[in-house]
Write a protein that holds these residues in place. Structure first.
Motif, PDB file in Angstrom:
ATOM      1  N   PRO A  82       0.268   8.181   3.491  1.00 19.16           N
ATOM      2  CA  PRO A  82       0.040   6.840   2.932  1.00 19.16           C
ATOM      3  C   PRO A  82      -0.601   6.914   1.553  1.00 19.16           C
ATOM      4  O   PRO A  82      -1.556   7.659   1.348  1.00 19.16           O
ATOM      5  CB  PRO A  82      -0.889   6.183   3.960  1.00 19.16           C
ATOM      6  N   MET A  83      -0.092   6.119   0.632  1.00 16.13           N
ATOM      7  CA  MET A  83      -0.574   6.156  -0.744  1.00 16.13           C
ATOM      8  C   MET A  83      -2.028   5.704  -0.858  1.00 16.13           C
ATOM      9  O   MET A  83      -2.792   6.235  -1.654  1.00 16.13           O
ATOM     10  CB  MET A  83       0.322   5.278  -1.623  1.00 16.13           C
ATOM     11  N   HIS A  84      -2.417   4.701  -0.084  1.00 18.23           N
ATOM     12  CA  HIS A  84      -3.737   4.081  -0.251  1.00 18.23           C
ATOM     13  C   HIS A  84      -4.852   4.806   0.475  1.00 18.23           C
ATOM     14  O   HIS A  84      -6.034   4.538   0.224  1.00 18.23           O
ATOM     15  CB  HIS A  84      -3.696   2.631   0.236  1.00 18.23           C
ATOM     16  N   LYS A 143      -7.958  -4.796  -1.630  1.00 17.86           N
ATOM     17  CA  LYS A 143      -7.390  -4.409  -2.914  1.00 17.86           C
ATOM     18  C   LYS A 143      -8.474  -4.179  -3.969  1.00 17.86           C
ATOM     19  O   LYS A 143      -8.396  -3.226  -4.747  1.00 17.86           O
ATOM     20  CB  LYS A 143      -6.412  -5.472  -3.405  1.00 17.86           C
ATOM     21  N   GLU A 182       8.219   5.859  -4.798  1.00 19.69           N
ATOM     22  CA  GLU A 182       7.022   5.145  -4.380  1.00 19.69           C
ATOM     23  C   GLU A 182       6.367   5.741  -3.128  1.00 19.69           C
ATOM     24  O   GLU A 182       5.674   5.067  -2.385  1.00 19.69           O
ATOM     25  CB  GLU A 182       7.316   3.653  -4.165  1.00 19.69           C
ATOM     26  N   GLN A 183       6.588   7.038  -2.900  1.00 19.15           N
ATOM     27  CA  GLN A 183       5.955   7.735  -1.793  1.00 19.15           C
ATOM     28  C   GLN A 183       5.594   9.150  -2.230  1.00 19.15           C
ATOM     29  O   GLN A 183       6.189   9.686  -3.154  1.00 19.15           O
ATOM     30  CB  GLN A 183       6.894   7.812  -0.579  1.00 19.15           C
ATOM     31  N   PHE A 228       3.367  -2.336  -7.720  1.00 23.62           N
ATOM     32  CA  PHE A 228       3.389  -1.537  -6.492  1.00 23.62           C
ATOM     33  C   PHE A 228       2.524  -2.176  -5.409  1.00 23.62           C
ATOM     34  O   PHE A 228       2.954  -2.309  -4.258  1.00 23.62           O
ATOM     35  CB  PHE A 228       2.912  -0.116  -6.789  1.00 23.62           C
ATOM     36  N   LEU A 229       1.309  -2.577  -5.761  1.00 19.67           N
ATOM     37  CA  LEU A 229       0.375  -3.100  -4.772  1.00 19.67           C
ATOM     38  C   LEU A 229       0.802  -4.461  -4.219  1.00 19.67           C
ATOM     39  O   LEU A 229       0.413  -4.827  -3.105  1.00 19.67           O
ATOM     40  CB  LEU A 229      -1.030  -3.197  -5.381  1.00 19.67           C
ATOM     41  N   LYS A 282       3.679  -5.280  -3.183  1.00 18.43           N
ATOM     42  CA  LYS A 282       4.608  -5.103  -2.056  1.00 18.43           C
ATOM     43  C   LYS A 282       4.148  -4.027  -1.069  1.00 18.43           C
ATOM     44  O   LYS A 282       4.831  -3.762  -0.079  1.00 18.43           O
ATOM     45  CB  LYS A 282       6.000  -4.744  -2.579  1.00 18.43           C
ATOM     46  N   TYR A 283       2.994  -3.421  -1.330  1.00 20.29           N
ATOM     47  CA  TYR A 283       2.505  -2.344  -0.472  1.00 20.29           C
ATOM     48  C   TYR A 283       1.422  -2.872   0.463  1.00 20.29           C
ATOM     49  O   TYR A 283       0.482  -3.532   0.035  1.00 20.29           O
ATOM     50  CB  TYR A 283       1.945  -1.202  -1.326  1.00 20.29           C
ATOM     51  N   LYS A 284       1.551  -2.560   1.741  1.00 22.83           N
ATOM     52  CA  LYS A 284       0.574  -3.017   2.726  1.00 22.83           C
ATOM     53  C   LYS A 284      -0.529  -1.983   2.902  1.00 22.83           C
ATOM     54  O   LYS A 284      -0.253  -0.807   3.170  1.00 22.83           O
ATOM     55  CB  LYS A 284       1.269  -3.269   4.069  1.00 22.83           C
TER      56      LYS A 284
END
Length: 266
Positions: A145-147, A184, A119-120, A167-168, A170-172
């Protein structure tokens, strides 16, 4: 990862429980494919109850398997999965490096190759421009960072809908600059644009003044396994955005073809 605490005498202090777990794993080799509890205990001169507890933990995470027929232990399938990930990263780096070199030589900007694990996204290779000054132009092995990164958003856009939503949850969406996407719905709209265009862009979302373009590298089944990207100042990249984008997409396609062929022949 084995935690190392540096002391004043520059000698690292190792975490004992982690060291013992690694010592147990290292008991296994080509001559000792399977070992009993007592054999491991004797090899390491450790109490049987201590070895048993560590083995149970390793079994729970599939790093060690227990043979139900003879009660002996062996290395688990998790090592095979991790080895495949390492192998893929090394293969991609070998295939992708000439393309990074050519892109950087042509445009005088820093080129990267990223992979997605746990997840990274991780930078596995880069060819740096001598004129770069961006701190977040990643080192090999570093994460983005993914986002907010072009490569991260390319990976998110490639995820099946259910996996993406999980994923989203739990992802900040951490704010890094004034242009970082933290909503989002806005992110989902951006990901849809990436799916339609076939590439991702990071426009000062991680670092002010930085602009990046990323193209997906895919395996033979069409799954995104990596990205090739270029980062530089927003003025310089935008000046050559169309040819850079075209060359990145061509390079990504060529790397994908070579990687797929290499997997078939291995």
């Amino acid at each position: 990862m084995l935690e190392v605490i540096c002391l004043s005498d520059n000698k690292p202090r190792l975490i004992q429980s982690v060291k013992r777990a690694l010592d147990i794993i290292n008991c296994f080799d080509s001559l000792n494919v399977q070992l009993s509890l007592s054999e491991i205990s004797e090899k390491l001169n450790l109490n049987i109850s201590t070895v048993y507890g560590i083995l149970n933990t390793l079994c729970a995470y599939s790093y060690i398997d227990k043979n139900p027929h003879n009660g002996k232990y062996k290395l688990g399938l998790e090592f095979l999965l991790k080895a495949n990930l390492v192998s893929q990263s090394l293969d991609l780096k070998e295939i992708g490096h000439p393309f990074l070199t050519e892109l950087t030589k042509k445009y005088h900007e820093t080129s990267h190759l990223y992979v997605y694990q746990n997840e990274q996204i991780f930078c596995v290779d880069k060819v740096e421009s001598p004129s770069t000054y961006f701190i977040i132009s990643s080192r090999a092995g570093s994460k983005l960072p993914m986002h907010a990164s072009a490569s991260g958003k390319v990976f998110l856009a490639s995820m099946p809908e259910e996996e993406l939503q999980t994923f989203l949850k739990k992802y900040k969406l951490t704010k890094l600059t004034d242009k970082t996407i933290t909503d989002k719905r806005q992110l989902m709209k951006n990901l849809q644009q990436i799916r339609e265009l076939g590439y991702g862009i990071e426009n000062e979302e991680i670092e002010e003044g930085a602009y990046s373009i990323a193209a997906p590298v895919k395996d033979a089944a069409g799954r995104t396994i990596g990205t090739i990207s270029m980062v530089g100042s927003i003025s310089r990249i935008k000046e050559n955005e169309e040819p850079i984008r075209t060359d990145l997409l061509k390079a990504a396609s060529a790397i994908s073809c070579q990687f797929g062929y290499q997997l078939k022949t291995n």
